[in-house]
Scaffold this active site. Structure first.
Site, PDB file in Angstrom:
ATOM      1  N   ARG A 101      -4.370   3.273  -6.925  1.00 35.55           N
ATOM      2  CA  ARG A 101      -4.096   4.670  -6.582  1.00 35.55           C
ATOM      3  C   ARG A 101      -3.351   5.331  -7.730  1.00 35.55           C
ATOM      4  O   ARG A 101      -2.623   4.675  -8.475  1.00 35.55           O
ATOM      5  CB  ARG A 101      -3.244   4.747  -5.315  1.00 35.55           C
ATOM      6  N   TYR A 106     -11.874   4.142  -7.032  1.00 37.07           N
ATOM      7  CA  TYR A 106     -10.983   3.159  -6.409  1.00 37.07           C
ATOM      8  C   TYR A 106     -10.741   3.487  -4.931  1.00 37.07           C
ATOM      9  O   TYR A 106     -10.510   4.657  -4.591  1.00 37.07           O
ATOM     10  CB  TYR A 106      -9.638   3.087  -7.170  1.00 37.07           C
ATOM     11  N   HIS A 160       2.079   4.229   7.971  1.00 35.34           N
ATOM     12  CA  HIS A 160       1.579   3.161   7.090  1.00 35.34           C
ATOM     13  C   HIS A 160       2.073   1.823   7.649  1.00 35.34           C
ATOM     14  O   HIS A 160       2.981   1.207   7.109  1.00 35.34           O
ATOM     15  CB  HIS A 160       2.136   3.415   5.675  1.00 35.34           C
ATOM     16  N   SER A 185       2.783  -0.816   0.079  1.00 37.53           N
ATOM     17  CA  SER A 185       1.533  -1.453  -0.334  1.00 37.53           C
ATOM     18  C   SER A 185       1.806  -2.799  -1.003  1.00 37.53           C
ATOM     19  O   SER A 185       2.750  -2.923  -1.787  1.00 37.53           O
ATOM     20  CB  SER A 185       0.821  -0.548  -1.340  1.00 37.53           C
ATOM     21  N   ASP A 218      -2.902  -1.904   8.207  1.00 36.10           N
ATOM     22  CA  ASP A 218      -2.450  -0.912   7.220  1.00 36.10           C
ATOM     23  C   ASP A 218      -2.026   0.432   7.822  1.00 36.10           C
ATOM     24  O   ASP A 218      -1.108   1.042   7.312  1.00 36.10           O
ATOM     25  CB  ASP A 218      -3.572  -0.676   6.199  1.00 36.10           C
TER      26      ASP A 218
HETATM   27  C1  OXD Z   1      -2.404   0.703  -0.268  1.00 35.26           C
HETATM   28  C2  OXD Z   1      -3.609   0.179   0.418  1.00 35.26           C
HETATM   29  O1  OXD Z   1      -2.456   0.936  -1.483  1.00 35.26           O
HETATM   30  O2  OXD Z   1      -3.517  -0.085   1.628  1.00 35.26           O
HETATM   31  O3  OXD Z   1      -1.396   0.905   0.403  1.00 35.26           O
HETATM   32  O4  OXD Z   1      -4.658   0.032  -0.211  1.00 35.26           O
HETATM   33 MN    MN Z   2      -1.636   0.529   2.478  1.00 37.50          MN
END
Ligand code: OXD
Ligand code: MN
Length: 593
Positions: free
Chosen positions: A70, A198, A227, A249, A278
């Site tokens: 990201r 990505y 999250h 993450s 997630d």
């Molecule tokens: C993140 C993912 O980057 O879940 O948090 O891919």
């Molecule tokens: Mn994530």
């Protein structure tokens, strides 16, 4: 006409007029469609077939080496009022962002196919679920979206019934980091992403919709888009507690969601059920409890470190029908990453493996797989009403200070714990790794609005009639003086979850401290645990001076949200700071009282 919904058809026509594709394909989500795309991508080299004897239905995608994570510095929230995006987001005025993006999209699909992907985030019949449509020129996005969402004809039918959907426009563009932006327009329920293939930047249902746009909607509509993983812990009596846990993450959400109980627990009948790894959408039910769904249908997990020791469930989940991105391969064409047995011969960029070039698999290499393949996939994961949440857990990578586990006194204190969360950065985002940063509720990259308003929103759930989950904070990553982790983590984390459940059921007393309640001596089950009594003491130790400095840093961090910081949170920070001061100087308390 491919859709009976005028708003959808008009938007697709407008996008086609701008991007000028050679073909338009409306995705129906069928297996035939998936297989056809896979064959096309094998022919074009976008996918490489892996060993079909050991890994049937598995393929490898190698991304552009500059497009592996990201890109937070290129991600914007384009609310009408800059203040609404908050200091936690990059902001651009909507008109400026639209014209910048439309210039990039102008003619970008010439000669290519434009895919229209209707998708549903959450069980297709769930009132908590929300739909979107992603338009993309990437077949890689289509095949990943098919695993990660409920995609195709059923989602389109729901969109046509409801008349509303999130509009996501994506093109891989030239993969030029100078021409790469991920823009969110929350008031318009729209996303425009250009220049990256990505996952987090291109599978728009995931971070862009289910977190940034959804968090904005949730704030307005009285729910939470977080999250968080969701895991069900079944005790030997057959009672299941669902726990939602927010970690940044690449800090082990997938591993916790799929954990295998230690031997003694298995013998006693403990079971673990995976609901999500997630993202978690939660809303209060009629009984006052929070009910959660996992809006996703698959896992986009970090491959390195996933092994038979760390996560056998994940390993068996990805043994078939999985798309691997940026992993290495062995001589017999099996996917490989650091942590697996065997030897890589080709690295993630397709070069002969040479340790001088760094790890064989990219540290943020991923697997995409349908959640249904997980051996511990919970039957409740498809429940339209969601699962009731008993505990919310916050945690990060903290090499020192933060104890293994602590429980908040109440909801307000828990919100402070979540807001104060800090963690060392990981390879999931571009930039330096291992730097400590505040990451409130693990939402720093994903909260689609002002963090001050977000904290107020969290606090607002504490109202008459609410039966809120208990809030905890964990730290699996504390290190001893030798620099080694003090806690073994993985399956052993169940011991900590069992203590939490004891706190919820009223069977564990804990010990009260100024920073929260920690396990009393002997309350954490240690039978079969390879941790020395000294390490255990260190893991639960509270360094008062260190905590006083931490509370000062938390106070400074909270003040960075200015006038929108809720006074209740400021007062809570001051309460904890005061309690620490009193504990550090008991005589002062005696004089004062
Ligand atoms: C993140 C993912 O980057 O879940 O948090 O891919
Ligand atoms: Mn994530």
């Amino acid at each position: 006409m491919a859709s009976t919904l005028e708003a959808l058809q008009r938007w697709v026509d407008d996008v086609a007029a701008l991007t000028r594709p050679a073909h338009i394909h409306w995705c129906d989500g069928s297996n035939v469609e998936y297989q056809t795309l896979v064959q096309q991508m094998l022919a074009s080299g976008e996918l490489v077939e892996l060993n079909q004897d050991t890994h049937p239905g598995c393929y490898l995608h190698r991304s552009h080496p500059s497009d592996v994570a990201r890109v937070e510095h290129l991600t914007f929230v384009c609310s009408r009022d800059e203040q609404d995006a908050g200091p936690n987001n990059h902001w651009m005025a909507p008109a400026e962002a639209h014209s910048k993006m439309d210039a990039l999209f102008d003619g970008c699909m010439e000669g290519r196919t434009m895919y229209v992907i209707p998708y549903c985030m959450g069980p297709i019949d769930s009132p908590l679920a929300r739909c979107g449509v992603e338009i993309t020129d990437s077949p890689y996005v289509v095949i990943n979206m098919r695993k990660m969402t409920r995609m195709g004809a059923l989602a389109q039918a729901r969109i046509e019934r409801e008349g509303t959907f999130v509009k996501g426009l994506h093109s891989t563009g030239e993969l030029d980091p100078e021409r790469r932006f991920i823009m969110h327009f929350p008031e318009e329920l729209a996303i425009k992403s250009y220049g990256s293939g990505y996952g987090g930047n291109a599978l728009l249902g995931k971070k862009c919709h289910a977190l940034r746009i959804a968090s904005w909607q949730a704030n307005q509509e009285g729910w939470l888009a977080e999250h968080m993983l969701i895991v069900g812990i079944e005790n030997p009596k057959g009672e299941t507690h669902y726990i939602a846990a927010a970690f940044p993450s690449a800090c082990g959400k997938t591993n916790l969601a799929m954990l295998i109980p230690p031997e003694g627990y298995r013998r006693d009948g403990w079971k673990v059920w995976t609901v999500g790894d997630d993202i978690c959408w939660m809303r209060p039910g009629d009984d006052g409890r929070l009910y959660a769904i996992n809006p996703e249908a698959g896992f986009f997990g970090v491959a390195p470190g996933t092994s038979n020791d760390s996560n056998p469930n994940a390993l068996s989940t990805i043994a078939r029908d999985t798309i691997f991105t940026n992993v290495a391969v062995t001589a017999d064409n099996q996917p490989w990453w650091e942590g697996l047995p065997g030897t890589p011969v080709t690295d993630w960029q397709g070069r002969p493996y040479d340790p001088a070039n760094g790890p064989a698999a990219h540290p943020n290499s991923r697997f995409t797989v349908s959640a249904k393949q997980c051996p511990t996939w919970s039957p409740k994961a498809e429940d339209a009403q969601g699962v009731p949440i008993s505990a919310i857990v916050f945690g990060g990578r903290r090499p020192s200070l933060l104890p293994l586990v602590m429980q908040a006194n109440d909801w307000t204190h828990g919100v402070l714990m979540g807001a104060a969360m800090g963690s060392e950065t990981t390879a999931a985002a571009a930039g330096a790794v291992g730097v400590l940063r505040r990451d409130s509720m693990a939402m720093k990259p994903f909260c689609g609005y002002h963090y001050g308003d977000y904290f107020s929103h969290w606090l607002s759930f504490d109202r008459p009639g609410a039966k809120l989950p208990k809030i905890f904070h964990v730290n699996w990553f504390r290190k001893g003086e030798d620099g080694k982790f003090l806690w073994p983590g993985f399956g052993e984390n169940l011991r900590v979850l069992e203590w939490m459940i004891g706190r919820i059921d009223g069977t564990a007393n804990g010990v009260h401290s100024p920073i929260g309640t920690v396990p009393a001596k002997g309350e954490l089950r240690t039978e079969g645990l390879a941790v020395s009594p000294n390490a255990l003491t260190e893991l639960l130790d509270i360094d008062l001076a260190g905590w006083q400095a931490e509370l000062t840093a938390i106070g400074q961090y909270l003040e960075s949200f200015g006038a929108r910081l809720p006074q209740r949170l400021r007062a809570e920070q001051q309460r904890v700071a005061q309690a620490l001061g009193d504990a550090a100087q008991p005589s002062r308390r005696a004089v004062a009282s």
